[in-house]
Enzyme design. Sequence first.
Site, PDB file in Angstrom:
ATOM      1  N   ASP A 353       0.847  -1.182   0.000  1.00 29.65           N
ATOM      2  CA  ASP A 353       0.000   0.000   0.000  1.00 29.65           C
ATOM      3  C   ASP A 353       0.891   1.245   0.000  1.00 29.65           C
ATOM      4  OD1 ASP A 353      -2.832   0.949   0.387  1.00 29.65           O
ATOM      5  OD2 ASP A 353      -1.888   1.930   2.109  1.00 29.65           O
ATOM      6  N   GLU A 382       1.653   0.379  -4.864  1.00 27.13           N
ATOM      7  CA  GLU A 382       1.153   1.662  -5.348  1.00 27.13           C
ATOM      8  C   GLU A 382       2.321   2.644  -5.364  1.00 27.13           C
ATOM      9  OE1 GLU A 382      -3.348   2.325  -3.931  1.00 27.13           O
ATOM     10  OE2 GLU A 382      -1.935   2.209  -2.284  1.00 27.13           O
TER      11      GLU A 382
END
Length: 744
Positions: A353, A382
Amino acid sequence: MFIFSTSINPLNVQAEENYALQAQQLDKIAYEGDDLGAVYTKDSTTFKVWAPTASTVLLNLYSTGSDDEDGAEKLSQTVMDYDTENGVWSVTAQGDLNGVYYTYSVTVNNEENETVDIYAKAVGVNGKRGMVIDLETTNPDNWDNDKYVLQDNPTDAIVWEVHIGDFSQQQESGIKDEYRGRYLAFTQDGTTLVGNEAIPTGISYLKSLGVTHVQINPFYDFGSIDETKASSKDYNWGYDPKNYNVPEGSYSTDPYNGQVRITEAKQMIQALHNAGIGVIMDVVYNHTYTLEDSFFNMTVPNYYHRFNDDGTPSNGSGCGNDTASEHEMYRKFMIESIHYWAEEYHIDGFRFDLMGLHDVDTMNAIRDDLDTIDSRILMYGEAWNLSTNTQAKMANQDNERFLSDRIAAFNDGMRDAVKGNNFEATGKGFVQGGGSRIGVKNGIKAATNTWSGSPNQAVTYTSCHDNFTLYDKLVASMIGLDGSYRQRNEQLVAMNKLAGATILTSQGMSFMLAGEEMARSKDGDHNSFISSKELNQIDWTNVSTFGDLTAYYTGLIQLRKAYSPFRDATKTTVDSMNFFENTDNKVLAYSMENKLAGEDEWSKVICIYNSDTESSKDVTLEGDNLSEKWIVVANDQKAGVLPIGQVSGNVVTVPKTSVMILVDKDSFDKASVRSDEKTTEFKKTLTQSITKPTEKDNITATVTKDDTGTRDTGNPLVPLIIAGVIVGGIAVSMLIYKKFGRKK
Ligand code: CA
């Protein structure tokens, strides 16, 4: 060199501007051992905690994980010994402590905080106390024979992203009540849709669909759900980490007994492995649930997080705080935590993340460490370019070239090009007949012409847990925000198919939100992290309503697996792609050669994507040495490895909003590509089960041309679309996505 005393804290740093200096000083005495936490043997347990700024650390032992349980009792409190060389406090307790709960009382600047061990491997209810655990006792039957499920290259992965609750929450899933919403739901094989025994659900469905991996939304212990409320209606995605090395309790059948959640998480992983499916863990090391009372901060205040120069928390995450991967002990924590999950739980991949908040060196160090277990364990994240206060080189797309070839990034450019702007409802992309072809073309090449070094580094997708589901985005952009999200619409189904075809034929790692292949809806909720279970859950009846769509994705997955160039880990295929130059501006087409496999695979393949929503297109095939005859393996209706038509000559008609995939006939006839019986049966069942559109809805009246080409006869949805655009245009200002409002 700083000398740290047990009675005086030499780093009595109060001034905010000194957090960076404090971190520099602490980094110099970073501990190098791998024995932090509670190291258990049957005879004794040794506790070690790195806390150089503490003046005292006490070990507290308890009989239970909270004071509200039967038999709750504080068993002992012991002063720990300090080692001035390495900043570590330690104590050894004699006896078999398996199942005993513990905390540390850490005093810094005369303030005492009782904290959970950041290295705890088990915890009690709501993660308020650590638990000493004999990990041998947590292993399910036959765990010793459990094997990782790994692919040769990242590009071989086809990932299905799912939330543990969403997977089985719905009663129609046919999964037994006591398993629904929990780890154990994945262990129940042979379930079918309530009311239609022909349609598999749960893990049986996944096996038929053919995805290689599931990516599971956070299932480490997070803070937003009260684990004491067994039948709670509360829902959260779980991006609020509390205890990083422990599974979440609310997904277990008993959150009080620290052993149960570990065993059940392992059972889930084992069941997926037995189904031939790898498990990717969504990990959130970039921030903590809270800052002040995070266990990191209570152990070594203001060290594990990143601060601005004025002493306020750096907040690139949008969740109130960023952790500091560039600080030695947090980097070490991340490396060891990942290693632990990979080794103890047999995790096959990690999705980071907000990876853009971690530095390049840390990510590469994690890669090197995982390689000591298996170099095929996946890593991607990400890689957004986020504003955070550090001089370190960050793991964002711009710096992808500094990352290992086996650390990939989500390709948001491709995502937006295919379906339109991710953050607004009405923006159209390629599949809605809008947008530009360039973004899609770049995506097909896995961004190797821009930020990515090879297809291994790009995750190709159009939907994930964030933002609109693909189908909701199609509804909002084509019809408007009128609430008809869960209705079947033939034009949108065609667009959904085209999006899936674009993603699953592209270079890179394929990725989709669970249910993208069955028109999953969240009623237009673009940020459902705390919305209801009912809104979020997979609606398994969609497999019936949209059976043709699911069958189409199943066929695309077969196709991707059957033809190596789709999955090329190198740029060989990208470099040999021949994009057609003389197509209509709504059409994207290219041919490619198979330079990776011999005659057991097809040789030349042509992919043609027609995004025109109004009319079919005649496309002239381009390139040297073109075959005279082509076999159609995907069109507007079907996809797979079986022949569904034949084309002679060099002009092919591609229906509106559809893909056509052609294989040169010679190599098709020679190759040994076959559809297995099970998949064929699954697709047949799905196609037969679809809810037939009414005559009024049926807009697919076609004129067959050359076996496969079709010519449509107008679109009755046009007035509706125009109305939708107007409504949507008004509404769009209300729907600008607050990207970072989601996680707490
Ligand atoms: Ca929890």
